[in-house]
Design a protein around this motif. Sequence first.
Motif, short mmCIF file in Angstrom:
data_model
loop_
_atom_site.label_atom_id
_atom_site.label_comp_id
_atom_site.label_asym_id
_atom_site.label_seq_id
_atom_site.Cartn_x
_atom_site.Cartn_y
_atom_site.Cartn_z
N ARG A 141 0.80 7.69 -5.84
CA ARG A 141 -0.24 8.73 -5.82
C ARG A 141 0.36 10.12 -5.57
O ARG A 141 0.03 11.08 -6.23
CB ARG A 141 -1.22 8.44 -4.69
N LEU A 160 1.87 2.17 -3.41
CA LEU A 160 0.74 2.77 -4.11
C LEU A 160 0.55 4.23 -3.68
O LEU A 160 0.35 5.12 -4.52
CB LEU A 160 -0.53 1.97 -3.81
N LEU A 161 0.63 4.47 -2.37
CA LEU A 161 0.43 5.83 -1.87
C LEU A 161 1.55 6.75 -2.34
O LEU A 161 1.32 7.92 -2.67
CB LEU A 161 0.33 5.83 -0.33
N GLN A 168 -9.40 -3.01 4.05
CA GLN A 168 -8.68 -4.27 4.18
C GLN A 168 -9.64 -5.46 4.22
O GLN A 168 -10.60 -5.46 4.99
CB GLN A 168 -7.87 -4.26 5.48
N THR A 193 0.84 -1.20 0.00
CA THR A 193 0.00 0.00 0.00
C THR A 193 0.88 1.25 0.00
O THR A 193 0.57 2.25 -0.66
CB THR A 193 -0.92 0.01 1.24
N PHE A 201 -6.76 6.16 2.76
CA PHE A 201 -6.82 5.62 1.40
C PHE A 201 -8.13 6.01 0.71
O PHE A 201 -8.14 6.52 -0.41
CB PHE A 201 -6.69 4.10 1.47
N GLU A 256 -9.37 9.72 -0.60
CA GLU A 256 -9.07 10.16 -1.97
C GLU A 256 -10.28 10.00 -2.89
O GLU A 256 -10.36 10.63 -3.93
CB GLU A 256 -7.90 9.35 -2.54
#
Lengths: 286, 286
Positions: A99, A95-96, B123, A92, B262, B265
């Motif tokens: 971003r 991914l962040l 999750q 994650t 998360f 966004e």
Amino acid sequence: MLYFIGLGLSNEKDITVAGLEIVKNASRVYLEAYTSILMIETEKLEEFYGRPVIVADREMVESSADEILAGSDTSDIAFLVVGDPYGATTHTDLLLRARELGIPTRNIHNASIMNAIGACGLQLYNFGQTVSMVFFLDNWKPSSYYDRIKENREIGLHTLVLLDIKVKEQSLENMARGRKIYEPPRYMTVAQCCQQMLETEEERGEKVYTPKSLAVGVSRLGSEDQKIVAGTLEQLAEADLGKPLHSVVLLGKRVHELEIDFIREFAIDKDIFNAAYEAEYGEHST
Amino acid sequence: MLYFIGLGLSNEKDITVAGLEIVKNASRVYLEAYTSILMIETEKLEEFYGRPVIVADREMVESSADEILAGSDTSDIAFLVVGDPYGATTHTDLLLRARELGIPTRNIHNASIMNAIGACGLQLYNFGQTVSMVFFLDNWKPSSYYDRIKENREIGLHTLVLLDIKVKEQSLENMARGRKIYEPPRYMTVAQCCQQMLETEEERGEKVYTPKSLAVGVSRLGSEDQKIVAGTLEQLAEADLGKPLHSVVLLGKRVHELEIDFIREFAIDKDIFNAAYEAEYGEHST
């Protein structure tokens, strides 16, 4: 573009056609190698893809995210994850970070244990929260999973138990001395998991389950030699399901008769299975 | 051999390489066409496979199982299912019939909404049981799903809500007259689902959730134009997520801050999102 591509459960051909096309055209291909394993060697993947594959361990993903992402604004980077990209949480961060840098990302989904477990015959609708079981140590036997199972059991739901794997672990001595020498990988078995479950029940004593409670053990799910066995926890604590990966499902009381008919086929011993069902789950049980 | 092959979520290239090889070599290829849909036409599949595909509706699978299985003792039959073969339960009968006849079966797993939903940032570990939402009629508004959500919410878990699709449905008149004329397919939207959820809460009044509770709506998950939006139920009851398929996740109170970061966004309105989070889910909520 940064692509997170699920590899599925078993071997090199479990990637999707869409995923394979991206891998073949990406400028770099990484393989996340610390939350799960495929049942084949990285070399076999490289041969199948016709491409080099960079194995990304935890250290690398955590400390070198920007290196992994380099060039993904102008070309495609493929980040391969065993199962589905969202089975684990560990990337994650990557991914962040993407971003933050404004790099577009896309997921190529695939099967993971979280949905493929349906193959054992228990309905996915009847599962509660999934729990993880870690290797117990003499002085460290975390039982928070037991509380989660209790919540599931109280409302009659099945619990999928995911089993610990230890890859690239250092011994305390090597860690203390800063030597990057790693222990051989270890994978928890169905038997070990069920033994630990019984140990926790004995210690906590809240009667969340008993040695006679029914469970299903699966190994190498999705591969040609997958194995599924059903029985009581004390039976499964003695069962040998062969090579990794293994998983366990503890049955909830709301189990449907059709589910029972399905998994009875996998029973280690049909008489013991039926007796355990009648005693704890059947219409006449309390 | 009878192969159950998952097609994944979106288009013809979401099949796995292993699955495609089997399809190309099977003596007959069936497509299960009543529990879910791919986002493409059957013709496109046939073109991609270079093979004819027999569309198997509910009637056919229920009444002609032996026809489907014919020859599977000496050759391979491929039975294609959107998502993973075990996302739905409807072809379990076919599997059990194959077992009775001693025909070996194998599953080629793939992504389904049950695991791909992780892409929304919540999750999978924090999900309770999955529920289904059917189209309400004036005199039929089943609310058993509400009891399941209540169980999940009481222990703080998220709930995935799968939305009704109506394919090959007859009008009452056509059914009465035995005319095999079918209504155009209908797919429930995120907005319809959230409206129905609010309607049930108003009727049942057990405060399982409120119009200000947070949810995530997803559409066309896994496709290039997938859409994910986060907001309160009353916001999502007005949201337009475009073409099918849609799904909804209602957040549980045990939501982790990283999950919130998360999905923020995807918020329709960040201020409303933050306020709703603070009021119901944040550390300072009751």
